[in-house]
Design a protein around this motif. Structure first.
Motif, PDB file in Angstrom:
ATOM      1  N   ALA A   1       4.470  34.448  -6.320  1.00  0.00           N
ATOM      2  CA  ALA A   1       3.153  34.263  -6.943  1.00  0.00           C
ATOM      3  C   ALA A   1       2.986  32.816  -7.386  1.00  0.00           C
ATOM      4  CB  ALA A   1       3.026  35.193  -8.154  1.00  0.00           C
ATOM      5  N   PRO A   2       1.797  32.236  -7.190  1.00  0.00           N
ATOM      6  CA  PRO A   2       1.580  30.829  -7.536  1.00  0.00           C
ATOM      7  C   PRO A   2       1.065  30.617  -8.955  1.00  0.00           C
ATOM      8  CG  PRO A   2      -0.298  31.645  -6.340  1.00  0.00           C
ATOM      9  CD  PRO A   2       0.664  32.794  -6.440  1.00  0.00           C
ATOM     10  N   ASN A   3       1.429  31.518  -9.865  1.00  0.00           N
ATOM     11  CA  ASN A   3       0.944  31.367 -11.238  1.00  0.00           C
ATOM     12  C   ASN A   3      -0.565  31.218 -11.253  1.00  0.00           C
ATOM     13  OD1 ASN A   3       1.083  31.138 -14.041  1.00  0.00           O
ATOM     14  ND2 ASN A   3       1.281  28.900 -13.956  1.00  0.00           N
TER      15      ASN A   3
ATOM     16  N   VAL B   1     -19.542  29.146 -11.465  1.00  0.00           N
ATOM     17  CA  VAL B   1     -18.423  30.074 -11.401  1.00  0.00           C
ATOM     18  C   VAL B   1     -17.202  29.280 -10.974  1.00  0.00           C
ATOM     19  CG1 VAL B   1     -17.448  32.078 -10.237  1.00  0.00           C
ATOM     20  CG2 VAL B   1     -19.833  32.091 -10.942  1.00  0.00           C
ATOM     21  N   GLY B   2     -16.137  29.320 -11.756  1.00  0.00           N
ATOM     22  CA  GLY B   2     -14.957  28.526 -11.447  1.00  0.00           C
ATOM     23  C   GLY B   2     -13.718  29.374 -11.299  1.00  0.00           C
ATOM     24  N   GLY B   3     -12.721  28.847 -10.601  1.00  0.00           N
ATOM     25  CA  GLY B   3     -11.441  29.530 -10.458  1.00  0.00           C
ATOM     26  C   GLY B   3     -10.359  28.502 -10.215  1.00  0.00           C
ATOM     27  N   ALA B   4      -9.098  28.895 -10.333  1.00  0.00           N
ATOM     28  CA  ALA B   4      -7.995  27.970 -10.102  1.00  0.00           C
ATOM     29  C   ALA B   4      -6.800  28.728  -9.546  1.00  0.00           C
ATOM     30  CB  ALA B   4      -7.611  27.268 -11.401  1.00  0.00           C
ATOM     31  N   THR B   5      -6.024  28.054  -8.705  1.00  0.00           N
ATOM     32  CA  THR B   5      -4.837  28.689  -8.134  1.00  0.00           C
ATOM     33  C   THR B   5      -3.638  28.583  -9.056  1.00  0.00           C
ATOM     34  OG1 THR B   5      -4.144  26.675  -7.029  1.00  0.00           O
ATOM     35  CG2 THR B   5      -5.619  28.140  -5.823  1.00  0.00           C
ATOM     36  N   GLY B   6      -3.608  27.646  -9.943  1.00  0.00           N
ATOM     37  CA  GLY B   6      -2.396  27.399 -10.709  1.00  0.00           C
ATOM     38  C   GLY B   6      -1.461  26.505  -9.911  1.00  0.00           C
ATOM     39  N   ALA B   7      -0.189  26.454 -10.289  1.00  0.00           N
ATOM     40  CA  ALA B   7       0.766  25.565  -9.634  1.00  0.00           C
ATOM     41  C   ALA B   7       1.162  26.118  -8.264  1.00  0.00           C
ATOM     42  CB  ALA B   7       2.006  25.397 -10.502  1.00  0.00           C
TER      43      ALA B   7
ATOM     44  N   ARG C   1      -1.960  16.755  -9.235  1.00  0.00           N
ATOM     45  CA  ARG C   1      -0.509  16.736  -9.111  1.00  0.00           C
ATOM     46  C   ARG C   1       0.128  16.545 -10.475  1.00  0.00           C
ATOM     47  NH1 ARG C   1       1.265  16.400  -3.893  1.00  0.00           N
ATOM     48  NH2 ARG C   1      -0.373  16.055  -2.341  1.00  0.00           N
ATOM     49  N   SER C   2       1.204  17.288 -10.670  1.00  0.00           N
ATOM     50  CA  SER C   2       1.957  17.192 -11.908  1.00  0.00           C
ATOM     51  C   SER C   2       3.435  17.253 -11.588  1.00  0.00           C
ATOM     52  CB  SER C   2       1.573  18.338 -12.858  1.00  0.00           C
ATOM     53  OG  SER C   2       1.994  19.574 -12.317  1.00  0.00           O
ATOM     54  N   ALA C   3       4.256  17.192 -12.612  1.00  0.00           N
ATOM     55  CA  ALA C   3       5.702  17.250 -12.398  1.00  0.00           C
ATOM     56  C   ALA C   3       6.136  18.602 -11.854  1.00  0.00           C
ATOM     57  CB  ALA C   3       6.432  16.937 -13.702  1.00  0.00           C
ATOM     58  N   ASP C   4       5.339  19.658 -12.096  1.00  0.00           N
ATOM     59  CA  ASP C   4       5.688  21.006 -11.653  1.00  0.00           C
ATOM     60  C   ASP C   4       5.171  21.340 -10.263  1.00  0.00           C
ATOM     61  OD1 ASP C   4       6.921  21.485 -14.110  1.00  0.00           O
ATOM     62  OD2 ASP C   4       5.016  22.110 -15.014  1.00  0.00           O
ATOM     63  N   GLY C   5       4.352  20.483  -9.687  1.00  0.00           N
ATOM     64  CA  GLY C   5       3.820  20.775  -8.365  1.00  0.00           C
ATOM     65  C   GLY C   5       2.333  20.469  -8.289  1.00  0.00           C
ATOM     66  N   VAL C   6       1.643  21.134  -7.382  1.00  0.00           N
ATOM     67  CA  VAL C   6       0.221  20.912  -7.145  1.00  0.00           C
ATOM     68  C   VAL C   6      -0.590  22.008  -7.835  1.00  0.00           C
ATOM     69  CG1 VAL C   6      -1.594  20.687  -5.416  1.00  0.00           C
ATOM     70  CG2 VAL C   6       0.696  19.798  -4.947  1.00  0.00           C
ATOM     71  N   VAL C   7      -1.642  21.608  -8.510  1.00  0.00           N
ATOM     72  CA  VAL C   7      -2.595  22.548  -9.103  1.00  0.00           C
ATOM     73  C   VAL C   7      -3.935  22.326  -8.435  1.00  0.00           C
ATOM     74  CG1 VAL C   7      -3.791  23.263 -11.201  1.00  0.00           C
ATOM     75  CG2 VAL C   7      -1.379  22.621 -11.302  1.00  0.00           C
ATOM     76  N   VAL C   8      -4.516  23.384  -7.910  1.00  0.00           N
ATOM     77  CA  VAL C   8      -5.802  23.293  -7.225  1.00  0.00           C
ATOM     78  C   VAL C   8      -6.847  24.026  -8.043  1.00  0.00           C
ATOM     79  CG1 VAL C   8      -7.098  23.812  -5.132  1.00  0.00           C
ATOM     80  CG2 VAL C   8      -4.702  23.133  -4.981  1.00  0.00           C
ATOM     81  N   LYS C   9      -7.895  23.323  -8.432  1.00  0.00           N
ATOM     82  CA  LYS C   9      -8.996  23.909  -9.194  1.00  0.00           C
ATOM     83  C   LYS C   9     -10.206  24.062  -8.271  1.00  0.00           C
ATOM     84  CE  LYS C   9      -7.488  21.576 -13.426  1.00  0.00           C
ATOM     85  NZ  LYS C   9      -7.888  20.626 -14.499  1.00  0.00           N
ATOM     86  N   THR C  10     -10.900  25.165  -8.395  1.00  0.00           N
ATOM     87  CA  THR C  10     -12.077  25.406  -7.562  1.00  0.00           C
ATOM     88  C   THR C  10     -13.287  25.712  -8.434  1.00  0.00           C
ATOM     89  OG1 THR C  10     -11.618  27.767  -7.372  1.00  0.00           O
ATOM     90  CG2 THR C  10     -10.667  26.329  -5.701  1.00  0.00           C
TER      91      THR C  10
END
Length: 352
Positions: A127-129, A145-151, A206-215
């Motif tokens: 799971a990508p958090n 309307v917004g959403g995000a995948t997390g890391a 981008r962060s130290a934990d990986g990629v975060v994608v916001k939509t």
């Protein structure tokens, strides 16, 4: 020709003149209507059934001029008319903006946005958090309307592949700005659009934990929005001046207590309108400054009326409540001014 003979000799022409005289305000018709009608009938050649075009034009234009006139020698009436015109113009523009927003494409459900962020995330190992999509109501934009995948930490994931999956879902990429791999923060931005007017904005962070994608998904500005907003402003401006002029003239025949109440209502209404007008003016600036961004978030002029924290003080509904209070004061002032304390001898001639 005498008034007594009109009903038998030229009733049709008299009816035409009576209808045309309705272009004049009521106070003017009661004072001068009988004289104008008598002059028109006495100077008309026998047998004519309707006015000439020139007469119709003169009467209509004369009536409009009288409706827009203010009582002479009354600077307070002029000031009230100017302020009422500005307030009603702003309220009219907000009403037109609200109608214009109703022509935007309907937003997808939160579940649909959530599924789209799944498409962007792709087939991940684990799971990508993932964050659940949720509706966002911004103080300066239309509903979003917004959403995000997390890391996203799965090796091999790329935004190019994610956008390819989005394209298969019917989206067309409009612009892209790849993220810099060595930078921390949201440096990548991608915009896609559907033919129905929905816009998808994807931010790659981008962060130290990986990629975060916001939509974010929002509706593009429709072609009807600006014309409706401008039309609302024009109608509101004209209505504000006409109401102020009409009330000013009617107040001359009212008792002193009634004039005092109308003055208080007018002052209270203008005071209550100050905050909404300032907010609408601020959003007008935002709207105009983003007109050249066809795929950007839509700044709607009436956004301050939405239940948001628009200013750093007061409750969320403060501007909407102030706007309603201002309009109620205006309606009360107009209604109170319609009662007359003085009767005119010629009143029955043109009323009805």
């Amino acid at each position: 020709m005498t008034p007594a003979s009109w009903s038998t000799s030229n009733t049709s022409l008299e009816s035409w003149y009576r209808r045309l005289l309705l272009a004049y305000p009521g106070h003017y018709r009661r004072q001068h209507g009988a004289e104008i009608l008598t002059t028109l009938m006495e100077t008309t050649e026998p047998g004519r059934q309707r006015p000439h075009r020139a007469e119709m034009k003169d009467l209509l234009l004369g009536g409009l001029r009288q409706r827009f006139r203010l009582p002479s020698g009354r600077p307070a009436a002029l000031l009230a008319a100017v302020l009422a015109t500005l307030a009603f113009g702003a309220f009219g523009a907000a009403a037109g903006s609200w109608l214009g927003e109703r022509t935007f494409t309907a937003l997808p459900s939160t579940a649909e946005v959530d599924r789209l962020s799944d498409v962007i995330a792709g087939e991940l190992e684990g799971a990508p958090n993932k964050l659940t999509a949720g509706p966002v109501l911004s103080s300066s934009t239309a509903e979003i309307v917004g959403g995000a995948t997390g890391a996203i930490t799965t090796p091999g994931w790329t935004m190019e592949q994610a956008l390819a999956r989005v394209t298969k879902q019917g989206w067309e990429i409009r612009s892209s700005k790849p993220a810099v791999a060595t930078d921390i923060g949201c440096t990548g931005e991608y915009v896609a659009e559907r033919t129905n007017g929905l816009v998808l904005q994807v931010d790659e962070c981008r962060s130290a934990d990986g990629v975060v994608v916001k939509t974010l998904i929002f509706a593009a500005r429709s072609s009807a929005y600006l014309p409706l907003t401008v039309a609302g402003a024009i109608v509101g401006t004209l209505l504000g001046w006409l109401l102020a002029a009409g009330v000013s003239y009617r107040m001359r025949n009212l008792s002193s207590p009634r004039r005092a109440v109308i003055t208080l209502l007018t002052g209270a209404g203008l005071a209550a309108a100050a905050l909404p007008v300032v907010a609408f003016a601020a959003n007008t600036r935002l709207l105009l400054s983003h007109l050249d961004e066809p795929n950007g978030r839509v700044y709607v002029l009436h956004a301050p009326l939405k239940p948001v924290w628009y200013f750093s003080f007061g409750p969320h509904h403060m501007i909407a409540v102030a706007a309603c209070a201002s309009l109620l004061c205006a309606l009360a002032a107009v209604a109170l001014s319609r009662g007359r304390a003085t009767a005119h001898a010629d009143r029955a001639t043109l009323v009805g």
